[in-house]
Structures are given as structure tokens and as C-alpha cells.
Enzyme design. Sequence first.
Site, PDB file in Angstrom:
ATOM      1  CG  HIS A 126      -9.660  -7.594   1.379  1.00 58.62           C
ATOM      2  ND1 HIS A 126     -10.184  -6.950   2.474  1.00 58.62           N
ATOM      3  CD2 HIS A 126      -9.908  -8.918   1.553  1.00 58.62           C
ATOM      4  CE1 HIS A 126     -10.739  -7.854   3.270  1.00 58.62           C
ATOM      5  NE2 HIS A 126     -10.592  -9.049   2.733  1.00 58.62           N
ATOM      6  NE  ARG A 169      -4.129  -1.969   1.929  1.00 54.19           N
ATOM      7  CZ  ARG A 169      -4.723  -2.686   2.867  1.00 54.19           C
ATOM      8  NH1 ARG A 169      -4.293  -2.625   4.126  1.00 54.19           N
ATOM      9  NH2 ARG A 169      -5.750  -3.463   2.573  1.00 54.19           N
TER      10      ARG A 169
END
Length: 147
Positions: free
Chosen positions: A115, A102
Site C-alpha cells: 500500500h 505488484r
Amino acid sequence: MEQTYVMVKPDGVERGLIGEIVTRIEKKGLKIVAGKLMQIDRELAEKHYAEHIGKSFFEDLIGFITSGPVFAMVLEGDDAIATARRMMGKTNPLEADPGTIRADYAIHTNRNVIHGSDSPESAKREIQLFFAPQEILSYQKAIDTWI
């Protein structure tokens, strides 16, 4: 061996990041025992994000996750859930540690590329939601004999 569910979200797929993310997962030593490119429909999205029903961001979340294809995976390895979570970084990319997926590829919490299950219970639920038992394979990696 622990299993976990990981999904490259539509923004990651559309930006061509599947290969990079899979490479990181494999280099870390986690084994991919299931994987598929798929389009999530609203019904599946609502089941996946059931804990967020009624929250102000729910419709945006459903709209985003159904906006394009995702790459769903089942990973296996020692402490697979914690390992995958560390690799992903914090939900807010601006707070994620440098070198995490991320931090390297996302800039907004709502478009954060990936996710991953956050507990053994959610991993089991998500794996069952996205994969039939026959889609999850069991095999030995060649390197396992050397470790």
C-alpha cells in the site's frame, strides 16, 4: 523533500518480501526515515480505511489487513509519492506494468502486497496515524554528498 507512507501488507510479509521491497525502494533513491513491523488492530485498520466504511468489501479489507503483521514505512525523496506509486504499479496486479512490485509479486487486487499513499493529504494522514513524530528520523545518506 516529500514524504510518503508505504506499507508491506500481510501477504507480502508472510511471503518474505520485505527485504526485496526495501531493496527496490533504496535502489530507486528513496530514503527510509521510519520503519516498523507491527500488527494492526481493528481500530487502527478502521481509521486507515475510513473512506471505505459502508462499502461491500470493507469487512474483507479489515479482516485481511489485521490477519498478520505489516511493515510500515515513511519514505522521503523528490516526488516520493509519485515515485513510490510508480514502483508499486496499478492496484490490480493484472493491470500493473511489468517490473512493478505488484506485477512481479501479486496476482489479486485484494492481496496486492503493498500500500502507498496516493496524495500529499493521505500521506500526511497515514504517517500521523502510524508513526509518532519521534519515530521519524532525519539523516543524510552517504551517497547524497556525491550527487
